[in-house]
Design an enzyme around this catalytic site. Sequence first.
Site: not given
Ligand code: SAJ
Length: 423
Positions: A212, A266
């Site tokens: 994880k 996360c």
């Molecule tokens: N972000 C960027 N650029 C990108 C992608 C995301 O700047 O290309 C930013 C987003 O704007 C945001 C942050 O990253 O601020 C996180 O967003 P996210 O959509 O990547 O992830 P979360 O936090 O909503 O959910 C993540 C997911 N993990 C992965 O994709 C590896 C989800 O599957 C997990 O279950 C969750 O964390 C968790 O609970 O751990």
Amino acid sequence: MEFNTVSVIGLGYIGLPTAAVFASRRKQVIGVDVNQRAVDTINRGEIHIIEPDLDMVVHAAVTEGYLKATATPEPADAFLIAVPTPFKDNYEPDLSYIESAARSIAPVLAKGNLIILESTSPVGATEQLAEWLAEARPDLTFPQAHGEDADICVAHCPERVLPGHVLRELVQNDRVIGGMTPKCSAAAAALYKTFVEGECVITNARTAEMCKLTENSFRDTNIAFANELSMICRELNINVWELIELANRHPRVNILQPGCGVGGHCIAVDPWFIVSKTPEQAKLIRGAREVNDSKPLWVIQQAKQAVGDFLMKYPAKSAKDVTIACFGLTFKPDIDDMRESPALRIATEIAKEHPGKVLIVEPNIDELPAGKLSECQLVNQEAAFAQADVIVMLVDHKPFRETAAEKVKNHYLVDTRGVWTAQ
Ligand code: SAJ
């Protein structure tokens, strides 16, 4: 092992949907939470968090009698722990919520029970949980001392659902199941098979914990790469969005998108659990965290620079005559969740420092968060375009992406998401 009654400890963003999905499969579910308001809300068939369709599933589960919430644990066949694991000031993981959960369920445990830790945890936390349970219940045997013959099974099965898509991903995603013994893994896999349509892949507890953390660190590191590129490109006067699109045409390159920083609970937290255990080895993971954490400050500097550029052009004006509009406050696009949001942090800092007017455009909320942005005005896009001199694009919500770049051609623009500057 028969699981007729399942207890979920912690009814937040993971625990409540999990409890509701078990209940929708006609398991008798006892949800436990220390927050009495959350307990009362759920028992009315309502929800206290925002997640698409969850209200319907919880409402049905409660009215049909399969889900009830309580503040005091009751006996059950299986216990799932889904409580927060934040970090402390020094980035060390804070396991106090897991410890409280363990101590609260210990009195109701009985021989044959299965305990699953779902909370994202540092390596070794599942063993620690089993130790706390064993201390509280010396009359029962646990896997760390009695292996396959233990009275109680303990496993780590991390959640990995994406906020906004939780109900679908809970059912469809593969599940990593890390039992403290093979018997514990088999029991946990049997329980998840109640609703999981993905594969339940078996490993040990430590690997499941690390898996994880690895998933979220992988994403954090890749976002950091994109964020670092955006700062490099600014120095070199190169359009980072065009650059990434071009580089991604290579068959083995897939760069993510830069933004104003990494938010949520996360991705910005979990990599520290690796760094705190192995600081000497986790150099890249720590570096990525530092890059992503530094991005909001860089954006604030860019906004100041834009105000400076405006004043160079209009020397008769002063900073208090400059109106700034911040677009987006949530931690990612098309949601209303502002927890740990870099955009909110940036807007708050701009509002604090800028002597002129600050407008906020956030189509997913009806009012600004209490206190933080009290001097700002929540306006729609049109009003912002009409009044603002400087526009700071922070979160690329759909309505913003649908707006033509033409609208901002006369503004000083800081576009952290490439909404109006990507080619
Ligand atoms: N972000 C960027 N650029 C990108 C992608 C995301 O700047 O290309 C930013 C987003 O704007 C945001 C942050 O990253 O601020 C996180 O967003 P996210 O959509 O990547 O992830 P979360 O936090 O909503 O959910 C993540 C997911 N993990 C992965 O994709 C590896 C989800 O599957 C997990 O279950 C969750 O964390 C968790 O609970 O751990």
